[in-house]
Design a protein around this motif. Sequence first.
Motif, mmCIF file in Angstrom:
data_model
loop_
_atom_site.group_PDB
_atom_site.id
_atom_site.type_symbol
_atom_site.label_atom_id
_atom_site.label_comp_id
_atom_site.label_asym_id
_atom_site.label_seq_id
_atom_site.Cartn_x
_atom_site.Cartn_y
_atom_site.Cartn_z
ATOM 1 N N ARG A 85 0.819 -1.209 0.000
ATOM 2 C CA ARG A 85 0.000 0.000 0.000
ATOM 3 C C ARG A 85 0.860 1.270 0.000
ATOM 4 N NH1 ARG A 85 -5.216 -0.202 1.767
ATOM 5 N NH2 ARG A 85 -5.241 1.973 1.021
ATOM 6 N N HIS A 86 2.161 1.114 0.150
ATOM 7 C CA HIS A 86 3.067 2.263 0.191
ATOM 8 C C HIS A 86 3.322 2.797 -1.218
ATOM 9 C CE1 HIS A 86 7.451 3.720 1.020
ATOM 10 N NE2 HIS A 86 6.615 4.741 1.077
ATOM 11 N N CYS A 110 5.408 -4.259 6.552
ATOM 12 C CA CYS A 110 5.058 -5.661 6.799
ATOM 13 C C CYS A 110 3.569 -5.828 7.077
ATOM 14 C CB CYS A 110 5.860 -6.211 7.979
ATOM 15 S SG CYS A 110 7.646 -6.302 7.680
ATOM 16 N N TYR A 111 3.037 -6.945 6.606
ATOM 17 C CA TYR A 111 1.610 -7.243 6.742
ATOM 18 C C TYR A 111 1.424 -8.637 7.334
ATOM 19 C CZ TYR A 111 1.380 -3.435 3.321
ATOM 20 O OH TYR A 111 1.528 -2.229 2.673
ATOM 21 N N LEU A 117 -1.634 -4.167 8.204
ATOM 22 C CA LEU A 117 -0.323 -3.516 8.194
ATOM 23 C C LEU A 117 0.198 -3.499 9.631
ATOM 24 C CD1 LEU A 117 1.924 -1.932 6.748
ATOM 25 C CD2 LEU A 117 0.548 0.141 7.070
ATOM 26 N N VAL A 118 1.318 -4.175 9.884
ATOM 27 C CA VAL A 118 1.807 -4.340 11.261
ATOM 28 C C VAL A 118 3.132 -3.651 11.532
ATOM 29 C CG1 VAL A 118 0.545 -6.502 11.617
ATOM 30 C CG2 VAL A 118 2.863 -6.580 10.664
ATOM 31 N N SER A 119 3.829 -3.217 10.478
ATOM 32 C CA SER A 119 5.137 -2.594 10.704
ATOM 33 C C SER A 119 5.462 -1.631 9.568
ATOM 34 C CB SER A 119 6.227 -3.675 10.806
ATOM 35 O OG SER A 119 7.499 -3.100 10.917
ATOM 36 N N THR A 120 5.942 -0.437 9.946
ATOM 37 C CA THR A 120 6.329 0.584 8.961
ATOM 38 C C THR A 120 7.666 1.197 9.385
ATOM 39 O OG1 THR A 120 4.955 2.146 10.200
ATOM 40 C CG2 THR A 120 3.978 1.157 8.225
ATOM 41 N N PRO A 121 8.757 0.462 9.233
ATOM 42 C CA PRO A 121 10.058 0.942 9.753
ATOM 43 C C PRO A 121 10.492 2.277 9.145
ATOM 44 C CG PRO A 121 10.316 -1.027 8.359
ATOM 45 C CD PRO A 121 8.865 -0.853 8.582
ATOM 46 N N LEU A 139 -4.429 1.080 6.146
ATOM 47 C CA LEU A 139 -3.514 0.777 5.052
ATOM 48 C C LEU A 139 -3.153 -0.709 4.966
ATOM 49 C CD1 LEU A 139 -1.206 3.919 5.300
ATOM 50 C CD2 LEU A 139 -2.800 3.355 3.450
ATOM 51 N N GLY A 140 -4.102 -1.560 5.360
ATOM 52 C CA GLY A 140 -3.900 -2.985 5.174
ATOM 53 C C GLY A 140 -3.956 -3.348 3.700
#
Length: 384
Positions: A85-86, A110-111, A117-121, A139-140
């Motif tokens: 989704r990015h 990461c999904y 959506l579980v991680s957005t480093p 943003l899943g």
Amino acid sequence: MSLTDLSSVRAPVATANGLPNAHYIDPAVFEEEKHALLFSQWAGLAVASDVPEAGDAVPLTFLGMPLLLIRDKDGDVRVFQNICRHRGMILIEEPRKIEGAIRCPYHSWCYSTKGDLVSTPHVGGPGQNTHAAIKRSELGLNEVRAHVWRDVVWINISGDAPAFEIAMSHIIDRWREFDVPMYHGGHGSRFTLEVQTNWKLAVENYCESYHLPWVHPGLNSYSRLEDHYHIEEPEAYSGQGTMVYRQLTNEDGDKFPDFAEVGAKWNEQAEYISVYPNVLLGVHRDHAYAIILEPMGLERTAEHVHIYYAEPGVDEGLKARNTQLWKGVFEEDIFVVEGMQKGRHVTTFDGGRFSPVMDSPTHCFHSWVAGKVVAHRGQAKAAE
């Protein structure tokens, strides 16, 4: 694009013409049909047996759209758009097991296997993994509406088709007796045939038994033309049945076990139905199959064949023989559908005619195609 005239296609079978050539060879019509016939309906994508265990993920392409077939951590089969989704990066390129999260190789978003959506480093800067503008809950992964029936994973890209149980109620009711556990025969019970034809011609050929004496002489030697009957449910499916089905046996006389409680009606009866738009199904007392037609282009189709049994662990030798028998039958049809495809390049061909007695299941499909295309055109015009 000049719109094709479909009025004669929707006429009664005795006077109707088949679909015009453009519906098999014109890129603009192919694009129109993509939306009218395949995106807006419940279309076959794959089989649930492609992802047998939690975490199994298989990337697929459906009419150019990258999709991801996955069995989530709770065992549910899901279909997502296979993009982050990015920035829209492809997430998974090859089939694999997801042990933790689905990680985008571009920026490591990461999904979960459920699409969350579980991680957005570093999304908020170095070392800052959150930002107020990036709401993870919104943003899943984009999920594609999907439903599993007879192991086929059916998808509705547009998202607005009636619920599967409503849209497919006729065929579900017809085969209610076969609503029992069935088991994929495994690696040796699947194969793919790539055919140089428009996908609709594969549907049309499967609908009718008229061609059996000439194209399938082996099959016709015991399941004769006169043993067959038509199956027609306008706007839903059509096909053929036979009152003579001969079970396969090995050298010891062993047969495949029957599906539980299907009833004496099916002792020697079998049915073969094209479920619109692109799934071909067959049922017998002791095995079943599904063929998913993948339109790979205007004049290219992949036929993905999967064979099922009433119990796991069925005799491997017998299964192998059964696979080869069906593969041989389906290969006999290749020259026919490829020959009809070549014929669509004769500019004066008028779509052909139908035998009112022998071709009505095929006309049923043509009429459905024409009706859906006309309705799609009406919706497009209303939206202008």
